[in-house]
Design an enzyme around this catalytic site. Structure first.
Site, short mmCIF file in Angstrom:
data_model
loop_
_atom_site.label_atom_id
_atom_site.label_comp_id
_atom_site.label_asym_id
_atom_site.label_seq_id
_atom_site.Cartn_x
_atom_site.Cartn_y
_atom_site.Cartn_z
N GLU A 199 0.83 -1.22 0.00
CA GLU A 199 0.00 0.00 0.00
C GLU A 199 0.86 1.26 0.00
OE1 GLU A 199 -2.68 -1.15 -0.55
OE2 GLU A 199 -3.18 -2.86 0.68
N ASP A 395 -1.24 -0.93 -9.78
CA ASP A 395 -1.55 -2.34 -9.58
C ASP A 395 -1.53 -3.02 -10.94
OD1 ASP A 395 -1.86 -2.24 -6.85
OD2 ASP A 395 -4.03 -2.02 -6.90
N TRP A 449 -0.53 5.38 0.07
CA TRP A 449 -1.21 5.87 -1.12
C TRP A 449 -2.71 5.62 -1.01
CZ3 TRP A 449 -0.52 2.92 -6.41
CH2 TRP A 449 -0.95 1.60 -6.28
N ASP A 510 -4.92 -7.17 2.88
CA ASP A 510 -6.06 -7.35 1.97
C ASP A 510 -7.38 -7.47 2.74
OD1 ASP A 510 -4.66 -7.87 -0.77
OD2 ASP A 510 -3.59 -9.08 0.70
#
Length: 598
Positions: A199, A395, A449, A510
């Site tokens: 992240e 991603d 982020w 996650d």
């Protein structure tokens, strides 16, 4: 012309570096559809294999791509897992059969265009199956080939994508990183130079307090001084990572009061002056300041915001273009998509048919537009002695899965930069650091982020309960690993290794992300509770072993069941959780006690 003039004439005016973060939480043996193994199948078919085709095309045409590709350790474990290797061809076959059935339906309905699109899906998934077999069902080996030839630079991530700013012990942070490096070496064959901090989370050294109490009722430990993320990375030999824009904008340049490298910084007053100009702030790497060994200082690359938004946004970015494949509207039972975006606010019932060729052509225009954006961002630094670099991280699953045409767009960007002399070249972060200096030291605040740039996506009223279980589990693991009884027998080692695996899976960021976004909240909560229950089961087995030196036959059976279900990181080392473990850089000799004679 002098040698320096020749070097400047051949040197690009600026650089672009893509960073693709390929990661999925551990889903093998934990459900299939709608959440579970299907996620991995979709990503492999729609992102990883198409990207490998892009790399194959570029290699054939001798076009450099030079991106940084993170294959997260837990993704590597899944791509090599026997269950995935056995099930993925069946998944592709099901998709091919579904497309054939769709074709028959559309032909019977008299819709020739949708029937042709069904044939497009037949070709797409047949190509995926053919490629999978061509790569001997080993996607990791395929990526490793392009890494070995220098077309990409494969970097690593946290072992299970644990969000490092919120992990509760320095040992847990270090174990996430060291397990990642070990796993990367096992799969890729060499140590990674860079890492995608999960992240893009960062926390500097300093005092830290547990934000929640422990669910088991044990006392919350007092505040203590933490190491910075940069120190844990440096200790594992990792040279660089990535941070979001705001961490640079809110940071301060510093002349480090700590030991500093003697090179890899601007060597002239003019070069140093250029690094302080506003136009360079986001387009150069920095050493991270902090109280750690600067002989192995780590480096950060800032994320460029404008190009990021252009690629990410479904409203104003490329993926929202009307001709591209719509992600949400699908035809069941096969799940194939036959409609284009049409418009960001267009109702599902009003989506128009998709034309694959038209969408593929549009990627070329968008690639040209992207190169123009990069040019505009960097042009003020084109005459600088040290060329600027724009870092564009995403991603990986955005390309192909969420934005179906994304891999074609990436290939178009590489071809555009190769075919036209814009003065901009693609480069990996490692290659840039080998050729050019860092812009000095920078001291950063905590951040990520994620939304609002802080920790709130992972720690909020909806997710705080998960940390009430994570923190006591981390403390317990550190205590029993430090005590060392597990070193005395193969059974003790086996139990402790599974305890560490369950802790790593419990730490995966996650689960909090899926809970916060609501994308798969029920699945994430069940998965977290499953690993918490299994951690506590293994903990009970350990306590029995601790007391008696053995466990019952029934307990042995249960241990085996959990091991088979969560069979990751086969050589995991509980020694990584020992208090103060891994405090030295792998290149730093560890001092040995001096023997004395009486």
């Amino acid at each position: 012309m002098t040698k320096a003039s020749l070097d400047n004439a051949s040197r690009p005016a600026g650089f672009l570096t893509f960073t693709l973060h390929a990661h999925l939480p551990y889903v093998v043996n934990h459900g299939t559809w709608p959440h579970g193994l299907e996620w991995l199948h979709e990503a492999a078919a729609e992102t990883y294999l198409p990207f490998l085709r892009v790399l194959k095309n570029l290699e054939r045409d001798q076009i450099r791509f030079n991106c940084n590709l993170n294959l997260s350790p837990i993704l590597l474990e899944q791509l090599s897992h026997p269950v995935f290797l056995a099930e993925f061809p069946h998944y592709l076959t099901r998709k091919i059969v579904a497309a054939r059935e769709d074709e028959a339906f559309f032909l019977q309905a008299g819709d020739g265009h949708l029937a042709e699109t069904a044939r497009f899906w037949q070709r797409f998934f047949s190509q995926a199956l053919e490629d999978f077999n061509h790569f001997d069902r080993d996607l990791i080996a395929a990526f490793r080939h392009f890494n070995d030839t220098g077309l990409i630079d494969i970097i690593t991530c946290g072992a299970t994508h644990g969000y490092m700013p919120l992990l509760g012990t320095d040992e847990s942070v270090r174990a996430q990183i060291r397990t990642a490096v070990d796993t990367h070496i096992r799969h890729i064959g060499k140590a990674p130079r860079g890492i995608w901090a999960p992240e893009c989370g960062y926390r500097p050294a300093g005092p830290w307090s547990y934000p929640v109490s422990n669910a088991d009722g044990s006392p919350t430990p007092p505040a203590f001084n933490r190491i910075g993320i940069e120190q844990a990375l440096s200790e594992s030999g990792l040279e660089f990572f990535f941070v979001d824009t705001h961490l640079i904008e809110e940071s301060r340049r510093t002349s480090s009061p700590y030991d500093r490298p003697g090179d890899n910084k601007p060597q002239s007053p003019d070069e140093d002056r250029q690094t302080h100009q506003p136009h360079r702030s986001l387009y150069q790497p920095y050493y991270v300041d902090g109280p750690y060994d600067k002989q192995h200082a780590t480096t950060i690359f800032p994320r460029d915001p404008r190009t990021g938004l252009q690629v990410w946004s479904g409203d104003t970015g490329y993926p929202g273009d009307s001709v591209y494949l719509d992600f949400h509207k699908k035809r069941w039972p096969g799940g194939h998509r036959y409609w284009r975006v049409t418009g960001s606010r267009v109702d599902m019932n009003d989506k128009q048919p998709y034309y694959p060729h038209e969408a593929a052509e549009r990627t070329k225009a968008h690639a040209g537009h992207f190169v123009h954006l990069v040019y505009e961002a960097l042009k003020s630094g084109f005459n600088d002695t040290v060329p600027p670099i724009l870092c564009s991280p995403f991603d990986a699953e955005l390309f192909g899965h969420w934005w179906f045409e994304g891999p074609l767009w990436l290939e178009s960007v590489a071809r555009n930069l190769h075919d036209y002399d814009s003065g901009i070249k693609l480069i990996s972060c490692a290659d840039y650091l080998d050729q050019y200096p860092r812009a000095g030291f920078i001291a950063m605040n905590e951040g990520s982020w994620g939304s609002e740039g802080n920790n709130q996506v992972w720690l909020n009223p909806e997710t705080s309960w998960t940390y009430t279980h994570i923190y006591p589990a981390e403390l317990y693991t550190r205590d029993v690993c430090t005590a060392g009884l597990w070193r005395t027998s193969s059974l003790g080692l086996r139990i402790m290794q599974q305890l560490c695996r369950e802790l790593l899976l419990l730490e995966s960021s996650d689960w909090q992300f899926l809970i916060t976004t609501g994308a798969a909240r029920d699945y994430a909560e069940i998965r977290f509770l499953t690993h918490n229950d299994q951690f506590n089961e293994i903990k009970a087995l350990w306590q029995t072993f601790e007391s008696t030196g053995a466990i019952t036959e029934a307990e042995q059976t249960r241990l085996t069941e959990i091991e088979l279900r969560d069979s990751i990181f086969p050589d995991i080392d509980p020694g990584l959780w020992v208090t103060g473990a891994a405090e030295t850089h792998p290149l730093t000799p560890i001092p040995h006690p001096v023997e004395t004679t009486a």
